[in-house]
Design an enzyme around this catalytic site. Structure first.
Site, short mmCIF file in Angstrom:
data_model
loop_
_atom_site.label_atom_id
_atom_site.label_comp_id
_atom_site.label_asym_id
_atom_site.label_seq_id
_atom_site.Cartn_x
_atom_site.Cartn_y
_atom_site.Cartn_z
N HIS A 36 -6.69 16.84 6.03
CA HIS A 36 -8.11 16.68 5.32
C HIS A 36 -9.23 17.23 6.16
CE1 HIS A 36 -6.72 13.39 2.23
NE2 HIS A 36 -6.00 14.35 2.24
N GLU B 242 -12.11 15.82 7.25
CA GLU B 242 -12.53 14.85 8.08
C GLU B 242 -11.70 14.76 9.36
OE1 GLU B 242 -14.25 13.31 4.26
OE2 GLU B 242 -12.21 14.21 5.13
N CYS C 62 -11.69 9.78 2.00
CA CYS C 62 -10.61 9.03 1.54
C CYS C 62 -10.29 7.73 2.27
CB CYS C 62 -9.36 9.78 1.16
SG CYS C 62 -8.38 10.42 2.78
N CYS D 129 -8.90 9.00 5.80
CA CYS D 129 -9.73 9.49 6.78
C CYS D 129 -11.15 8.38 6.98
CB CYS D 129 -11.08 10.75 5.76
SG CYS D 129 -10.00 12.08 5.73
#
Length: 159
Positions: A56, A58, A86, A89
């Site tokens: 992801h 992040e 999410c 993250c």
């Protein structure tokens, strides 16, 4: 940090996300890590490009910032991300000791375009026995051996 500078960093995260989609490299997520008014790490979602479910934006930005700063502790850093993190993250941001998180879209916005962020937040809030994916405890007493070794290791690096 002044609001104008924060908005510049958020716009950079949004630009990373948009370019990532337009170049077909991954999902619509971008992130930057900032320390002392300077970008120290950037990331775009690369889940499909790398076949890595954890890639992801992040996480990629945190990895880059840690590498660039030569530390696993990002205390004093701020995260600017194109979408509310999410749960993975968000947890990574806490583990990295990020001091503030700024985001554009919300989890419910991501759900509108078929990303599971809101569903994951719902699952975490449920008791273990009611979650969609079963979680089964096994060999807890044997597993304690690694924790005991950690406890007794005088050379460990706390984090």
């Amino acid at each position: 940090m002044c609001r104008e500078l924060k908005e510049q960093f958020m716009r950079r995260a949004i630009a990373i996300a948009t370019e990532n989609v337009r170049s077909n490299r991954g999902g619509p997520f971008g992130a930057v890590i900032v320390k002392d008014g300077q970008i120290v790490g950037e990331g775009a979602n690369s889940v499909t490009a790398t076949n890595d479910a954890t890639a992801h934006a992040e996480i990629v930005a945190i990895r880059n910032a840690c590498r660039n700063l030569n530390t696993f502790n990002l205390n004093g850093c701020e995260l600017f991300t194109s979408c509310e993190p999410c749960p993975m993250c968000l947890a990574a941001s806490y583990w990295a000791h990020i001091q503030a998180i700024y985001y554009g879209n919300r989890a419910e916005d991501a759900a509108r375009i078929h990303f599971a962020d809101a569903f994951l937040y719902e699952q975490i809030a449920l008791p273990r026995e009611k979650r969609k994916v079963p979680e089964i405890e096994m060999l807890r007493e044997e597993a304690w051996e690694s924790f005991q070794a950690w406890t007794e290791n005088p050379d460990k690096i706390e984090y």
